[in-house]
Design an enzyme around this catalytic site. Structure first.
Site, PDB file in Angstrom:
ATOM      1  N   HIS A 157       0.914  -1.451   0.013  1.00 39.47           N
ATOM      2  CA  HIS A 157      -0.118  -0.015  -0.068  1.00 39.47           C
ATOM      3  C   HIS A 157       0.843   1.352   0.124  1.00 39.47           C
ATOM      4  O   HIS A 157       0.268   2.381   0.493  1.00 39.47           O
ATOM      5  CB  HIS A 157      -0.916  -0.051   1.126  1.00 39.47           C
ATOM      6  CG  HIS A 157      -1.772  -1.125   1.417  1.00 39.47           C
ATOM      7  ND1 HIS A 157      -2.748  -1.498   0.884  1.00 39.47           N
ATOM      8  CD2 HIS A 157      -1.414  -2.501   2.065  1.00 39.47           C
ATOM      9  CE1 HIS A 157      -3.141  -2.711   1.255  1.00 39.47           C
ATOM     10  NE2 HIS A 157      -2.420  -3.162   1.910  1.00 39.47           N
ATOM     11  N   SER A 278      16.315  21.205 -15.806  1.00 41.62           N
ATOM     12  CA  SER A 278      15.168  22.097 -16.054  1.00 41.62           C
ATOM     13  C   SER A 278      15.429  23.303 -16.720  1.00 41.62           C
ATOM     14  O   SER A 278      16.502  24.103 -16.471  1.00 41.62           O
ATOM     15  CB  SER A 278      14.294  22.089 -14.961  1.00 41.62           C
ATOM     16  OG  SER A 278      13.154  23.448 -14.964  1.00 41.62           O
ATOM     17  N   LYS A 284      16.821  21.459 -10.597  1.00 40.67           N
ATOM     18  CA  LYS A 284      16.333  20.119 -10.870  1.00 40.67           C
ATOM     19  C   LYS A 284      17.201  19.270 -11.480  1.00 40.67           C
ATOM     20  O   LYS A 284      18.270  19.591 -12.336  1.00 40.67           O
ATOM     21  CB  LYS A 284      15.073  20.496 -11.866  1.00 40.67           C
ATOM     22  CG  LYS A 284      13.895  21.179 -11.477  1.00 40.67           C
ATOM     23  CD  LYS A 284      13.290  20.187 -10.223  1.00 40.67           C
ATOM     24  CE  LYS A 284      12.433  19.259 -10.915  1.00 40.67           C
ATOM     25  NZ  LYS A 284      11.305  19.828 -11.847  1.00 40.67           N
ATOM     26  N   GLU A 291      10.750   8.009 -16.599  1.00 39.93           N
ATOM     27  CA  GLU A 291       9.541   8.560 -16.924  1.00 39.93           C
ATOM     28  C   GLU A 291       9.059   8.319 -18.355  1.00 39.93           C
ATOM     29  O   GLU A 291       7.877   8.097 -18.708  1.00 39.93           O
ATOM     30  CB  GLU A 291       9.738  10.127 -16.948  1.00 39.93           C
ATOM     31  CG  GLU A 291       9.494  10.915 -15.154  1.00 39.93           C
ATOM     32  CD  GLU A 291       9.751  12.140 -15.354  1.00 39.93           C
ATOM     33  OE1 GLU A 291       8.792  12.935 -15.231  1.00 39.93           O
ATOM     34  OE2 GLU A 291      10.878  12.760 -15.414  1.00 39.93           O
TER      35      GLU A 291
END
Ligand code: ARG
Length: 464
Positions: A157, A278, A284, A291
């Site tokens: 979970h 970024s 970043k 992804e």
């Protein structure tokens, strides 16, 4: 009269827009090698069966070889008006060797020809995918061995559940990939059936020898029904389904890596060479590769849905709808191959932040089951032990401490079964080592998995 190879019964030539609409050359040209292999085997068979002369067969084979060289060298000019790879090559052959070229298509249709090419192509590609699967498995085993003593929380979970070896977690992906490998072996088996000789749908009036062609092209079996041979796309559906499941595995792994890279988890750091920054936020470092793999899994699943939908209501035998099988399959196999290759690099370059992993285990309650098991081993029924452990967790949370911080006296206020060995029993090392059941997370069990994995790799890395 139309100029097409099939132009005999036509008065007009094809509308230009229709030409563009129905042409498949832009994507099926990638099967040129297979088309030439198939045609070469077919020509040899025609000669062996005395359907064409040896001389013509030799001219055909030599002509095809030359065409292959010219395509290899990027010198061949593909024509949209010639629709597909089959007619592009046949026309070039006839242009170069004359009348003999016109005999190649005896006892054959593009319907069984395209089926043959695709079978050959998939067979080859499946082996490449399997090799890439093994490469990724090697990277996983390496990372598991290198980090064999690293403990981190296992989750259910997405809540910290029990301490496990990080290597155990990695080896779970090894097992998933093992099934992927096997699924692709199944795809190979179903692609390893020879469709040529089905003609357009009903077989042929010529005394062909299908066994000859199957032998020449190293096929394991021959389609026993000509209608099935030209309309079967099961092997492509199976390919897309195996590809989808594999991508789902990589996507799940991607999701974990993305989480682990976040500041919230900080369990791993990807190599700088595998990340991007970024354009706006200077701090970043983004995990674009996982992804993208996660994103691309959607594309591959989409291709499976598309082909299932295309085939779903098709009457026998060949219908032009079937030309729609290729783009999705090609895109899926490019995507799978690329994703596997980058993933092996990601895994190899991943820096494990063992201190953060350790903290995630120490500063939490993932050892609560071990606390309960401790009492069970002192003969308390598990349900009661569970309740005692639950109360202890609650007690700790109220005080902002962890189980390891409690004194023996505190433990004893909850149950007098607690002894001086309790602190040892709830140490992460003890928790992990005592889960020594088969397939469990103990170092001994994980070592067994690693040994078996290495053996498996040895047996499967040189597949052909
Ligand atoms: N380009 C076609 C395909 O990919 C080849 C078979 C065409 N057959 C036909 N009868 N038009 O399916």
């Amino acid at each position: 009269m139309s100029e097409k190879l099939w132009g005999g019964r036509f008065e007009k030539s094809t509308d230009e827009m229709i030409n563009d609409f129905q042409a498949s050359i832009d994507f099926d040209k990638r099967m040129y090698r297979e088309d030439i292999e198939g045609s070469t085997a077919h020509a040899k068979m025609l000669a062996a069966q005395k359907i064409i002369s040896d001389d013509d067969a030799q001219k055909i084979c030599a002509g095809l070889q030359k065409i292959r060289e010219s395509i290899d060298a990027g010198k061949f000019e593909f024509s949209v008006a010639l629709e597909d790879i089959h007619m592009n090559i046949e026309k070039a052959l006839t242009d170069s060797i004359g009348a003999a070229g016109g005999r190649l298509h005896t006892a054959r249709s593009r319907n069984d020809q395209v089926a043959l090419d695709t079978h050959l192509y998939i067979r080859r590609q499946v082996r490449e995918i399997q090799r890439l699967i093994v490469d990724l498995q090697k990277a996983l085993v390496n990372a598991a061995e290198k980090n064999r003593d690293v403990i981190f929380p296992g989750y259910t979970h997405l809540q910290r559940a029990q301490p496990i070896l990080f290597a155990h977690h990695l080896m779970a992906y090894f097992s998933m990939l093992q099934r992927d490998f096997d699924r692709f072996s199944g795809v190979y088996q179903r692609a390893d059936i020879m469709p040529l000789g089905a003609g357009a749908l009903a077989g042929t009036t010529f005394p062909i020898d299908r066994e000859f062609v199957a032998r020449e092209l190293n096929f394991n079996a021959i389609y026993s029904n000509s209608l099935d041979a030209v309309s079967d796309r099961d092997y492509l559906l199976e390919f897309l389904s195996a590809a989808s499941i594999l991508m789902v595995h990589l996507s799940r792994f991607s999701e974990e890596i993305i989480l682990w890279c976040s500041r919230e988890f900080s369990f791993v750091e990807l190599d700088d060479a595998h990340c991007t920054g970024s354009s706006m936020m200077p701090q970043k470092k983004n995990p674009d590769v996982p992804e993208l793999v996660r994103g691309k899994s959607g594309r591959v699943i989409g291709h499976l849905m598309a082909l299932l939908t295309t085939v779903k209501a098709l009457p026998l035998a060949y219908n032009k709808d079937l030309q729609e099988d290729k783009e999705g399959v090609f895109d899926a196999l490019d995507t799978v191959k690329f994703s596997l290759a980058v993933f092996a690099q990601i895994v190899a370059g991943m820096k494990i932040r063992r201190d953060n992993m350790r903290r995630a285990v120490e500063e939490d309650f993932s050892n609560a089951t071990d606390l309960a098991d401790y009492l069970v081993k002192k003969n308390l029924p598990f349900r009661q032990a569970h309740a005692v452990a639950g109360k202890l967790v609650h007690y700790c949370i109220e005080r902002g401490v962890y189980l390891k911080d409690l004194t023996l006296a505190e433990f004893k206020t909850f149950s007098n079964l607690f002894d001086a060995d309790i602190h040892d029993a709830i140490k992460p090392e003890t928790c992990v080592a005592s889960r020594n059941s088969q397939g469990g997370t103990s170092p001994a069990q994980v070592d067994l998995q690693i040994v078996a994995a290495k053996k498996w790799i040895k047996h499967h890395e040189h597949i052909d």
